[in-house]
Design an enzyme around this catalytic site. Structure first.
Site, mmCIF file in Angstrom:
data_model
loop_
_atom_site.group_PDB
_atom_site.id
_atom_site.type_symbol
_atom_site.label_atom_id
_atom_site.label_comp_id
_atom_site.label_asym_id
_atom_site.label_seq_id
_atom_site.Cartn_x
_atom_site.Cartn_y
_atom_site.Cartn_z
ATOM 1 N N HIS A 163 0.842 -1.222 0.000
ATOM 2 C CA HIS A 163 0.000 0.000 0.000
ATOM 3 C C HIS A 163 0.866 1.257 0.000
ATOM 4 O O HIS A 163 0.428 2.306 0.470
ATOM 5 C CB HIS A 163 -0.941 0.041 1.201
ATOM 6 C CG HIS A 163 -1.747 -1.208 1.385
ATOM 7 N ND1 HIS A 163 -3.034 -1.348 0.917
ATOM 8 C CD2 HIS A 163 -1.421 -2.396 1.967
ATOM 9 C CE1 HIS A 163 -3.486 -2.567 1.223
ATOM 10 N NE2 HIS A 163 -2.517 -3.222 1.845
ATOM 11 N N SER A 284 14.555 20.776 -16.800
ATOM 12 C CA SER A 284 13.349 21.552 -17.079
ATOM 13 C C SER A 284 13.734 22.768 -17.892
ATOM 14 O O SER A 284 14.809 23.339 -17.709
ATOM 15 C CB SER A 284 12.712 21.982 -15.753
ATOM 16 O OG SER A 284 11.925 23.140 -15.941
ATOM 17 N N GLU A 297 9.688 7.624 -16.331
ATOM 18 C CA GLU A 297 8.326 8.095 -16.629
ATOM 19 C C GLU A 297 7.909 7.650 -18.032
ATOM 20 O O GLU A 297 6.762 7.274 -18.266
ATOM 21 C CB GLU A 297 8.272 9.620 -16.541
ATOM 22 C CG GLU A 297 8.529 10.150 -15.137
ATOM 23 C CD GLU A 297 8.820 11.646 -15.153
ATOM 24 O OE1 GLU A 297 7.928 12.422 -15.499
ATOM 25 O OE2 GLU A 297 9.966 12.027 -14.826
#
Ligand code: ARG
Length: 463
Positions: A163, A284, A297
């Site tokens: 979890h 970025s 990702e």
């Protein structure tokens, strides 16, 4: 399309008007299926062996056609502009058209006893079989990188999560081996694919088989298919091989995506377990401080495409009337895309693992004493307390501590209600002991993990 170009169309004999421009845009697939050119040429070369046997071609004719086909292959590989996507309908007709342009009437004999239906089925299967073999090698490569990490970092402990909450201490090696064993099943599915889809369709013609005495086994052997298809209707119609291939890759994608997600999380400053190499990160355009785990990702994201391609294929074939319908032309793009995507994902995951830096002290620091709550309950069981009672006793100790915002191990021992000899028991509550006590096969204990490493080593030694 000019009137002159339209003469290249193979069915001019039957038709009065040329194809509409919009129909061409709907129909022409060369831009996509040019990916099959190697298989198309291999298939045609093997087909000529059958035609020679059947007496359709003389040895000299066969040699000329093979030479012509190999010339097209060489020119294509050299980057020569051979085809015209505006007039060559698909790669199969394009190759035949160039061959006939080069050889004259002899080129027109190549398609004897063959339909594009059995031709495409054969080329497509050959393509998937080759890709499956290549992907299997890449899975092995990734497994080797994971094995190295697991082998070199034995006895390093980390919090194990369920979890996404800290659950029990585990060895880092144990976690990495979980990835390796999951990949072994993904590889097993690709091996099953290769074992099942081993029959060559060529010789099935459009639907009913070929009328020429064509030695199918000989052609199959030339192409590396262990068997020939049993039924021509089956051979030209079904795309279950593609469904299975896509399904295998979609499942592989889910495996990769789950570890990618963990590695994204682990590379946050909150976790800090992992630093991906700069080579597998990006910055970025606005925020100068950012180093993002884009490789992971993207692996996570691309796994969605693999599933999408499977769904596209299932939707395409569902309810398609027997036998071949043109809908089936749309079967190529999802397969090409999944093969390419899975290959890139595997390479990137392997290289990212090979170059990542793991922070074992951060893993250790992140481990909360509550990881040992199960061990406390287990120790009570060893002293004769039934597990359900032990669970409640430990639960109330942990709850009391949580309300005071302290770890349960910091709660004064006289408040360890229901725990006999709390001093002695607390001494046994260490992360190392917790791991060591789980030494059953498959567990996280030192011998259990060593045995897993041995099993993994045996797997990796197999081809
Ligand atoms: N480009 C077609 C495909 O890939 C070739 C088969 C065409 N067959 C036909 N009967 N029109 O499906």
């Amino acid at each position: 399309m000019t009137a002159e170009k339209s003469q290249h169309t193979m069915w001019d004999g039957r038709f009065e008007t040329k194809m509409a421009g919009s129909m061409e845009r709907l129909s022409f697939s060369l831009r996509v299926d040019v990916e099959l050119i190697e298989e198309d040429i291999d298939g045609s070369v093997a087909h000529t062996a059958g035609l020679l046997e059947a007496g359709v071609l003389t040895a000299d004719e066969r040699a000329k056609i093979v030479e012509g086909l190999e010339g097209i292959r060489a020119d294509f590989r050299a980057g020569k502009d051979l085809f015209d996507p505006d007039s060559d309908e698909d790669v199969h007709m394009a190759v035949e058209r160039v061959l006939t342009d080069r050889l004259g009437p002899l080129g027109k004999k190549l398609h004897t006893g063959r339909s594009r239906n059995d031709q495409v089925s054969t080329d497509f299967k050959l393509y998937m079989r080759r890709k499956a073999e290549k992907l299997l090698g890449q899975v092995r490569g990734l497994q080797k990188a994971l094995f190295k990490l697991a082998d070199e970092n034995q006895a390093r402990l980390m919090p194990g999560y369920t979890h996404l909450q800290q659950a029990q201490p585990v060895q880092f090696s144990h976690y990495m081996l979980s990835f390796l064993f999951a990949l072994e099943r993904d590889a097993g599915r690709l091996r099953d694919f290769l074992a099942r889809h081993r029959q060559m369709p060529l010789g099935s013609g459009a639907i009913a088989g070929s009328a020429f005495p064509y030695h199918r086994d000989l052609v199959a052997r030339e192409l590396g298919f262990p068997e020939i298809s049993d039924n021509s209707i089956d051979a030209v119609s079904h795309r279950d091989a593609a469904l299975e291939f896509l399904s295998d890759l979609a499942i592989l994608g889910t495996t990769l995506s789950r570890y990618a997600e963990d590695f994204v999380l682990w590379s946050t400053c909150e976790f800090g377990f992992l630093k991906l190499s700069d080579a597998f990160s990006s910055g970025s355009s606005m925020m100068p401080q950012k180093k993002n785990p884009d490789s992971m990702e993207l692996i996570r994201g691309k796994s969605g495409r693999l599933t999408g391609n499977l769904v596209a294929m299932a939707t395409l074939v569902k309810g398609a009337p027997m036998t071949y319908s043109r809908d089936l032309q749309e079967d190529k793009e999802p397969v090409f895309d999944s093969a390419r995507t899975a290959s890139v994902m595997l390479d990137a995951m392997r290289e990212a693992m090979e170059t990542a830096v793991w922070d074992f002290s951060r893993m250790r620091e992140a481990m909360l004493p509550e990881l040992l709550a199960t061990d406390l309950a287990d120790l009570l069981v060893q002293r004769g307390i039934p597990f359900r009672d032990a669970h409640r006793i430990v639960g109330s100790i942990v709850g009391k501590a949580a309300r005071r915002r302290i770890p349960f191990t910091s709660l004064p021992l006289d408040e360890w209600e229901g725990v006999p000899e709390p001093n002695e028991i607390k001494r046994q509550l260490t992360f190392e002991n917790s791991v060591a006590r789980r030494d059953l096969p498959g567990g996280t204990g030192p011998n259990a993990v060593k045995a897993q490493l041995e099993t993994a080593k045996r797997l990796l030694a197999e081809a």
